[in-house]
Design an enzyme around this catalytic site. Structure first.
Site, short mmCIF file in Angstrom:
data_model
loop_
_atom_site.label_atom_id
_atom_site.label_comp_id
_atom_site.label_asym_id
_atom_site.label_seq_id
_atom_site.Cartn_x
_atom_site.Cartn_y
_atom_site.Cartn_z
N GLU A 161 -13.10 3.46 12.80
CA GLU A 161 -12.33 4.70 12.96
C GLU A 161 -13.21 5.94 13.12
O GLU A 161 -13.25 6.80 12.24
CB GLU A 161 -11.35 4.87 11.78
N GLU A 360 -6.98 -3.97 10.89
CA GLU A 360 -6.27 -3.44 9.72
C GLU A 360 -4.81 -3.22 10.08
O GLU A 360 -4.51 -2.72 11.17
CB GLU A 360 -6.86 -2.10 9.26
C1 BG6 Z 1 -8.00 3.00 7.47
C2 BG6 Z 1 -9.38 2.78 6.92
O1 BG6 Z 1 -7.97 4.28 7.97
O2 BG6 Z 1 -6.93 3.03 6.61
C3 BG6 Z 1 -9.43 2.18 5.54
O3 BG6 Z 1 -10.18 2.07 7.82
C4 BG6 Z 1 -8.35 2.79 4.70
O4 BG6 Z 1 -10.70 2.39 5.02
C5 BG6 Z 1 -7.01 2.44 5.33
O5 BG6 Z 1 -8.37 2.41 3.37
C6 BG6 Z 1 -5.82 2.93 4.53
O6 BG6 Z 1 -5.92 4.30 4.31
P1 BG6 Z 1 -5.85 4.91 2.86
O7 BG6 Z 1 -6.14 6.33 3.06
O8 BG6 Z 1 -4.51 4.65 2.38
O9 BG6 Z 1 -6.91 4.23 2.06
#
Ligand code: BG6
Length: 458
Positions: A161, A360
């Site tokens: 990201e 993800e």
């Molecule tokens: C993504 C990232 O943006 O979202 C992760 O690659 C992150 O590192 C995930 O944990 C979820 O976002 P958050 O802010 O809820 O941890």
């Protein structure tokens, strides 16, 4: 029953700073993420999910889940704690054990080199990504990793990201106070990250021609608020300002015209050097990693750019707005939108024609362990089911999606909202401030996903 192709890579995801803990252990240097992950009331990453001490148990759980691939991160500051370029033997040893055990269990490691965690030494010495020196340091780090793990790690991700990594000063050390100047530094940093990425891709080709590599992008699926032509164009501008400028750089080595002219118009265009274009266009990734949680919605902006709120959402000829058609929950404030994943996969493939892997995708929820030591996370099972169905549809239509890794394998400390916001298939028994023993408990979604993998589909 919806079956996926035989070689489909079912996996799960984490990142180093969000699970490892092991703060300053084993010769690790300080990183930006060691300075706190979101304020005094939330967990920091000093212990995180204590994977540093539970790694073997965690790999056993991955094997029990049936994972074919593990999308994980290396901690740059554990491998290279300072700016000398000399690796930390203990750091490499930690990852040796982990990688070897994953391979022993038949799980393919898919490693992200840079996932938000920026070593403090270069930030303090020369401003981190604001300086071109960071490109050489990243390349040295990549070289150490590519050579050391050659033949064992066959899938690499350059950067996770880039949008967030370069926008969040907390993560990258951008301390500019003036909002417009902050944005200028942001785009300079981003340009350097793109150069570093291309150099790393070229380097991997020299060191290990059998390994593959690609960026991991938080895909931005942006809907226009209405069918007013101005709103339709605003949605296109927003996707360009938040996604395409990054992926165009990763794949084609140049900025899209609107983005370039926008930066020039507002005095934000980065400093470039003569040979950069050759380097940027010299290499191409093998695949695109896709992160997707929710979509966005915009309307046209009539006034000028708004600096000073979180930049990626703010700068451009568009304004973010609410989408009344998606379901919002406590931690999923932008709403849940499985169809958005399909839209994003389609658009990304049409523009880049590269294979894609979901790195993800997940559902955050506040959870506490019941007396039965169980977590009945039907909401997460539902979220993942709806999204996997979209991936299946994309695969059936001929889009080359070759794997799916939900976020997250175990509960992790959030990138900015502590430990109450949980995404894991496995519960980690700790609170924001009381780390207890970080015992692992399988949630209902663990057993559900185990079946998905076993049946190669839903
Ligand atoms: C993504 C990232 O943006 O979202 C992760 O690659 C992150 O590192 C995930 O944990 C979820 O976002 P958050 O802010 O809820 O941890």
């Amino acid at each position: 029953m919806t079956s996926f192709p035989d070689n489909f890579l079912w996996g799960a995801s984490t990142s180093a700073f969000q699970i490892e803990g092991g703060y300053m252990e084993g010769g690790k240097g300080l990183a930006t993420t060691d300075m706190g992950t979101g304020g005094p009331d939330v967990a920091d990453n000093k212990v995180a999910s204590d994977h540093f001490h539970h790694w073997k148990e965690d790999v056993d759980l991955m094997a029990e889940l049936g994972m074919k691939v593990y999308r994980m991160g290396f901690s740059w500051s554990r491998i290279m704690p300072d700016t000398t370029g000399i690796p930390n033997a203990e750091g490499l040893e930690f990852y040796d054990q982990l990688i070897n055990y994953l391979l022993e269990k038949g799980i393919q490691p898919f490693v992200t080199l840079y996932h938000f965690e920026c070593p403090m030494a270069p930030v303090e010495e020369f401003g981190g990504w604001a300086s071109r020196k960071m490109i050489d340091l990243y390349l040295k780090y990549a070289e150490i990793c590519f050579k050391h793990f050659k033949g064992r790690i066959k899938m690499w991700a350059t950067v996770n990201e880039q949008l967030i990594a370069t926008s969040s000063g907390r993560l990258n050390g951008n301390t500019e106070k003036d909002p417009k100047q902050y944005a200028k530094v942001l785009y300079q940093m981003s340009y350097h990250v793109s150069l570093a990425e291309h150099k790393a891709i070229s380097l991997l080709r020299e060191i290990d021609s059998e390994a593959t590599i690609g960026p991991v992008c938080a895909i931005q699926v942006i809907y226009p608020r209405t069918c007013k032509p101005e709103d339709i164009l605003a949605a296109e501008y927003a996707e360009e300002m938040m996604q395409y400028y990054l992926l165009d750089m990763s794949v084609y080595g140049k900025y899209p015209p609107y983005f370039e002219s926008y930066l020039k118009k507002h005095g934000l265009y980065p400093h470039t050097e003569e040979d950069d274009a050759v380097c940027l266009q010299d290499s191409k990734p093998d695949f695109i990693g896709i992160n997707y949680y929710f979509s966005g919605c915009v309307e046209a902006r009539e006034d000028g750019p708004e600096y000073g709120i979180f930049p990626p959402w703010a700068i451009g000829d568009y304004k973010m707005c609410e989408n009344p058609h998606v379901l919002k929950t406590e931690w999923m404030a932008n709403g849940i939108d499985p169809k958005g994943l399909m839209a994003g996969l389609r658009k990304t493939y049409h523009r880049y024609r590269l294979p894609m892997i979901i790195c993800e995708n997940g559902m955050a929820y506040s959870e506490t362990l019941g007396e039965d030591h169980k977590i009945h996370d039907t909401y997460r099972i539902d979220y993942l089911t709806q999204h996997i169905l979209q991936v299946k549809e994309a695969v059936d239509e001929g889009y080359p999606v070759f794997g799916y890794c939900p976020w997250s394998f175990i509960d992790v400390v959030s990138s900015h909202q502590g430990f109450s916001k949980r995404y894991g298939l496995i519960y980690i028994d700790r609170t924001e401030k009381d780390v207890k023993e970080c015992k692992r408990y399988k949630k209902d979604s663990f057993y559900w996903y185990q079946n998905v993998i076993k049946n190669n589909g839903l």
